[in-house]
Design a protein around this motif. Structure first.
Motif, PDB file in Angstrom:
ATOM      1  N   TRP A   4       0.837  -1.202   0.000  1.00 13.57           N
ATOM      2  CA  TRP A   4       0.000   0.000   0.000  1.00 13.57           C
ATOM      3  C   TRP A   4       0.872   1.253   0.000  1.00 13.57           C
ATOM      4  O   TRP A   4       0.618   2.203  -0.751  1.00 13.57           O
ATOM      5  CB  TRP A   4      -0.896   0.001   1.231  1.00 13.57           C
ATOM      6  N   PHE A   5       1.924   1.241   0.815  1.00 16.23           N
ATOM      7  CA  PHE A   5       2.812   2.405   0.907  1.00 16.23           C
ATOM      8  C   PHE A   5       3.515   2.646  -0.421  1.00 16.23           C
ATOM      9  O   PHE A   5       3.628   3.786  -0.877  1.00 16.23           O
ATOM     10  CB  PHE A   5       3.830   2.178   2.029  1.00 16.23           C
ATOM     11  N   MET A   6       4.004   1.563  -1.055  1.00 17.40           N
ATOM     12  CA  MET A   6       4.738   1.711  -2.307  1.00 17.40           C
ATOM     13  C   MET A   6       3.843   2.158  -3.456  1.00 17.40           C
ATOM     14  O   MET A   6       4.338   2.683  -4.466  1.00 17.40           O
ATOM     15  CB  MET A   6       5.424   0.386  -2.662  1.00 17.40           C
ATOM     16  N   ALA A   7       2.533   1.951  -3.327  1.00 17.99           N
ATOM     17  CA  ALA A   7       1.602   2.373  -4.381  1.00 17.99           C
ATOM     18  C   ALA A   7       1.389   3.889  -4.367  1.00 17.99           C
ATOM     19  O   ALA A   7       0.881   4.457  -5.343  1.00 17.99           O
ATOM     20  CB  ALA A   7       0.267   1.657  -4.219  1.00 17.99           C
ATOM     21  N   LEU A   8       1.782   4.553  -3.286  1.00 16.77           N
ATOM     22  CA  LEU A   8       1.633   6.003  -3.187  1.00 16.77           C
ATOM     23  C   LEU A   8       2.696   6.700  -4.030  1.00 16.77           C
ATOM     24  O   LEU A   8       3.733   6.115  -4.361  1.00 16.77           O
ATOM     25  CB  LEU A   8       1.770   6.442  -1.723  1.00 16.77           C
ATOM     26  N   SER A   9       2.450   7.950  -4.366  1.00 20.75           N
ATOM     27  CA  SER A   9       3.458   8.727  -5.084  1.00 20.75           C
ATOM     28  C   SER A   9       4.650   8.977  -4.165  1.00 20.75           C
ATOM     29  O   SER A   9       4.524   8.954  -2.935  1.00 20.75           O
ATOM     30  CB  SER A   9       2.869  10.063  -5.545  1.00 20.75           C
ATOM     31  N   PHE A  10       5.806   9.212  -4.755  1.00 23.88           N
ATOM     32  CA  PHE A  10       7.011   9.407  -3.953  1.00 23.88           C
ATOM     33  C   PHE A  10       6.938  10.647  -3.049  1.00 23.88           C
ATOM     34  O   PHE A  10       7.365  10.582  -1.891  1.00 23.88           O
ATOM     35  CB  PHE A  10       8.244   9.467  -4.858  1.00 23.88           C
ATOM     36  N   PRO A  11       6.395  11.778  -3.533  1.00 25.39           N
ATOM     37  CA  PRO A  11       6.246  12.913  -2.612  1.00 25.39           C
ATOM     38  C   PRO A  11       5.326  12.602  -1.433  1.00 25.39           C
ATOM     39  O   PRO A  11       5.575  13.050  -0.312  1.00 25.39           O
ATOM     40  CB  PRO A  11       5.652  14.019  -3.498  1.00 25.39           C
ATOM     41  N   LEU A  12       4.266  11.809  -1.682  1.00 31.83           N
ATOM     42  CA  LEU A  12       3.364  11.443  -0.591  1.00 31.83           C
ATOM     43  C   LEU A  12       4.054  10.493   0.382  1.00 31.83           C
ATOM     44  O   LEU A  12       3.863  10.592   1.602  1.00 31.83           O
ATOM     45  CB  LEU A  12       2.090  10.801  -1.156  1.00 31.83           C
ATOM     46  N   GLN A  13       4.873   9.587  -0.136  1.00 30.52           N
ATOM     47  CA  GLN A  13       5.668   8.727   0.739  1.00 30.52           C
ATOM     48  C   GLN A  13       6.583   9.571   1.626  1.00 30.52           C
ATOM     49  O   GLN A  13       6.704   9.322   2.829  1.00 30.52           O
ATOM     50  CB  GLN A  13       6.503   7.749  -0.093  1.00 30.52           C
ATOM     51  N   ALA A  14       7.228  10.559   1.002  1.00 30.22           N
ATOM     52  CA  ALA A  14       8.121  11.440   1.758  1.00 30.22           C
ATOM     53  C   ALA A  14       7.354  12.216   2.816  1.00 30.22           C
ATOM     54  O   ALA A  14       7.839  12.411   3.942  1.00 30.22           O
ATOM     55  CB  ALA A  14       8.836  12.403   0.807  1.00 30.22           C
ATOM     56  N   LEU A  15       6.138  12.663   2.462  1.00 33.54           N
ATOM     57  CA  LEU A  15       5.317  13.406   3.424  1.00 33.54           C
ATOM     58  C   LEU A  15       4.972  12.536   4.628  1.00 33.54           C
ATOM     59  O   LEU A  15       5.112  12.965   5.787  1.00 33.54           O
ATOM     60  CB  LEU A  15       4.040  13.897   2.746  1.00 33.54           C
ATOM     61  N   LEU A  16       4.527  11.322   4.383  1.00 39.29           N
ATOM     62  CA  LEU A  16       4.158  10.428   5.486  1.00 39.29           C
ATOM     63  C   LEU A  16       5.367  10.101   6.352  1.00 39.29           C
ATOM     64  O   LEU A  16       5.272  10.055   7.584  1.00 39.29           O
ATOM     65  CB  LEU A  16       3.541   9.140   4.940  1.00 39.29           C
ATOM     66  N   ALA A  17       6.509   9.881   5.706  1.00 42.49           N
ATOM     67  CA  ALA A  17       7.716   9.549   6.459  1.00 42.49           C
ATOM     68  C   ALA A  17       8.156  10.704   7.344  1.00 42.49           C
ATOM     69  O   ALA A  17       8.546  10.512   8.503  1.00 42.49           O
ATOM     70  CB  ALA A  17       8.838   9.166   5.496  1.00 42.49           C
ATOM     71  N   THR A  18       8.088  11.920   6.824  1.00 40.84           N
ATOM     72  CA  THR A  18       8.523  13.070   7.607  1.00 40.84           C
ATOM     73  C   THR A  18       7.475  13.505   8.630  1.00 40.84           C
ATOM     74  O   THR A  18       7.819  14.118   9.640  1.00 40.84           O
ATOM     75  CB  THR A  18       8.889  14.257   6.685  1.00 40.84           C
ATOM     76  N   LEU A  19       6.213  13.189   8.373  1.00 41.69           N
ATOM     77  CA  LEU A  19       5.207  13.392   9.421  1.00 41.69           C
ATOM     78  C   LEU A  19       5.493  12.460  10.597  1.00 41.69           C
ATOM     79  O   LEU A  19       5.276  12.820  11.757  1.00 41.69           O
ATOM     80  CB  LEU A  19       3.800  13.139   8.875  1.00 41.69           C
ATOM     81  N   PHE A  20       5.979  11.262  10.280  1.00 43.29           N
ATOM     82  CA  PHE A  20       6.381  10.331  11.339  1.00 43.29           C
ATOM     83  C   PHE A  20       7.550  10.912  12.145  1.00 43.29           C
ATOM     84  O   PHE A  20       7.525  10.893  13.388  1.00 43.29           O
ATOM     85  CB  PHE A  20       6.783   8.991  10.725  1.00 43.29           C
ATOM     86  N   THR A  21       8.568  11.447  11.461  1.00 41.39           N
ATOM     87  CA  THR A  21       9.718  12.006  12.189  1.00 41.39           C
ATOM     88  C   THR A  21       9.290  13.200  13.042  1.00 41.39           C
ATOM     89  O   THR A  21       9.812  13.394  14.145  1.00 41.39           O
ATOM     90  CB  THR A  21      10.839  12.425  11.219  1.00 41.39           C
ATOM     91  N   TRP A  22       8.360  13.986  12.526  1.00 34.27           N
ATOM     92  CA  TRP A  22       7.829  15.110  13.310  1.00 34.27           C
ATOM     93  C   TRP A  22       7.079  14.597  14.532  1.00 34.27           C
ATOM     94  O   TRP A  22       7.216  15.110  15.645  1.00 34.27           O
ATOM     95  CB  TRP A  22       6.922  15.960  12.422  1.00 34.27           C
ATOM     96  N   GLY A  23       6.278  13.543  14.338  1.00 32.39           N
ATOM     97  CA  GLY A  23       5.521  12.992  15.454  1.00 32.39           C
ATOM     98  C   GLY A  23       6.413  12.459  16.568  1.00 32.39           C
ATOM     99  O   GLY A  23       6.114  12.630  17.755  1.00 32.39           O
ATOM    100  N   VAL A  24       7.521  11.824  16.186  1.00 28.92           N
ATOM    101  CA  VAL A  24       8.452  11.318  17.196  1.00 28.92           C
ATOM    102  C   VAL A  24       9.100  12.477  17.938  1.00 28.92           C
ATOM    103  O   VAL A  24       9.339  12.411  19.150  1.00 28.92           O
ATOM    104  CB  VAL A  24       9.513  10.408  16.552  1.00 28.92           C
ATOM    105  N   THR A  25       9.379  13.562  17.222  1.00 28.21           N
ATOM    106  CA  THR A  25       9.911  14.761  17.873  1.00 28.21           C
ATOM    107  C   THR A  25       8.937  15.272  18.926  1.00 28.21           C
ATOM    108  O   THR A  25       9.333  15.646  20.040  1.00 28.21           O
ATOM    109  CB  THR A  25      10.163  15.874  16.838  1.00 28.21           C
ATOM    110  N   ALA A  26       7.649  15.290  18.566  1.00 25.40           N
ATOM    111  CA  ALA A  26       6.618  15.745  19.506  1.00 25.40           C
ATOM    112  C   ALA A  26       6.555  14.834  20.732  1.00 25.40           C
ATOM    113  O   ALA A  26       6.361  15.308  21.861  1.00 25.40           O
ATOM    114  CB  ALA A  26       5.268  15.812  18.809  1.00 25.40           C
ATOM    115  N   LEU A  27       6.720  13.526  20.531  1.00 27.24           N
ATOM    116  CA  LEU A  27       6.724  12.599  21.665  1.00 27.24           C
ATOM    117  C   LEU A  27       7.886  12.914  22.608  1.00 27.24           C
ATOM    118  O   LEU A  27       7.731  12.907  23.834  1.00 27.24           O
ATOM    119  CB  LEU A  27       6.840  11.154  21.167  1.00 27.24           C
ATOM    120  N   GLY A  28       9.049  13.194  22.029  1.00 21.52           N
ATOM    121  CA  GLY A  28      10.196  13.551  22.858  1.00 21.52           C
ATOM    122  C   GLY A  28       9.968  14.853  23.603  1.00 21.52           C
ATOM    123  O   GLY A  28      10.285  14.968  24.791  1.00 21.52           O
ATOM    124  N   ALA A  29       9.404  15.829  22.896  1.00 22.83           N
ATOM    125  CA  ALA A  29       9.133  17.117  23.536  1.00 22.83           C
ATOM    126  C   ALA A  29       8.115  16.980  24.655  1.00 22.83           C
ATOM    127  O   ALA A  29       8.138  17.740  25.631  1.00 22.83           O
ATOM    128  CB  ALA A  29       8.641  18.122  22.493  1.00 22.83           C
TER     129      ALA A  29
END
Length: 274
Positions: A4-29
């Motif tokens: 399912w993830f690979m079926a997404l466009s590459f910019p959308l994959q990048a968006l989801l991945a970086t939303l994850f990194t942002w979310g982990v930052t928020a957990l740390g904060a």
């Protein structure tokens, strides 16, 4: 899930991945709601860990693929990587000297052009500069999947591994921003907001990086090396010097151990998923 993830466009994959990194930052904060202070040795360990992850990611996830792609394009690989890597460092140096900001951590030294902006705004600017390379690195890695000549699944897993590594090091990084602010008397909520803001720019940089390399394939090896140079600049300019301040002789090893552990973890992630 991977299909399912690979079926997404590459910019959308990048968006989801970086939303994850942002979310982990928020957990740390969010640790600021449980801890008002942070032990200096623990703080140094956190910064060292983040440094180790970024150093390992710079080579295995960025420079090594850049060399391989430059060779595939028939370019002089060492020259391409040298230009891109140097440009990444120079870009952040110029930004460091021109954009008004205040370094995060225990010591908030001002840098950049003179300004009357409030202290918290300057800290947000600093956080933004610090996290652009991380988001860019993840975005470029996902954009690069389009040009892979090997197994696309392996290329996707490698990009996911980079996002995981950046996310893992963002957890202590978020805490390393929010808790020192709380120690200085900033409210818990404002400390959390500023801490999670350290990852807010990553989705923007991630999507921009993916779109850029998809649009202009020839710049891909340069872009990978550029992200690596910018990340190493952040490590050497800010993270490691901050981790080495105000230490006892025994405590000086905490930052070093953090670097070693972070480097090993990121190396294992990248090699295992590539």
């Amino acid at each position: 899930m991977l299909e399912w993830f690979m079926a997404l466009s590459f910019p959308l994959q990048a968006l989801l991945a970086t939303l994850f990194t942002w979310g982990v930052t928020a957990l740390g904060a969010a640790l600021v709601y449980f801890f008002k202070t942070i032990n200096r040795n623990v703080f140094n360990l956190m910064l060292g860990f983040a440094s180790g992850v970024m150093i390992a990611a710079s080579f295995w996830s960025l420079l090594a693929p850049a060399i391989e792609m430059a060779n595939e394009q028939g370019a002089i690989s060492w020259l391409v990587v040298a230009i891109g890597f140097g440009a990444g460092g120079v870009f952040l140096y110029i930004a460091d000297k021109t954009v008004p900001h205040m370094h995060f951590g225990m010591n908030h030294d001002k840098e950049g052009l003179p300004t009357k902006l409030k202290r918290n705004i300057l800290l947000v600017f600093s956080i933004t500069l610090h996290n652009i390379p991380e988001g860019l690195a993840v975005g470029v890695a996902f954009g690069a999947i389009q040009y892979t000549t090997g197994d696309p699944v392996a290329a996707t897993l490698s990009a996911i591994g980079l996002a995981l590594g950046i996310g893992i090091q963002n957890f202590p990084e978020g805490a390393a921003v929010s808790i020192p602010l709380r120690q200085e008397g900033v409210s818990m909520h404002k400390s959390f907001l500023l801490g999670q803001a350290s990852g807010l720019v990553e989705p923007i940089a991630g999507v921009a990086g993916a779109l850029l390399v998809i649009s202009i394939s020839q710049i891909l090896p340069y872009a990978l090396a550029f992200a690596a140079g910018a990340m190493i600049y952040v490590v050497v300019e800010e993270l490691i010097p901050e981790a080495q301040q105000k230490q006892t002789p025994e405590g000086a090893h905490f930052a070093t151990f953090g670097v070693m552990v972070g480097f090993i973890l990121m190396m294992m992630l990248d090699v295992a998923l590539s």
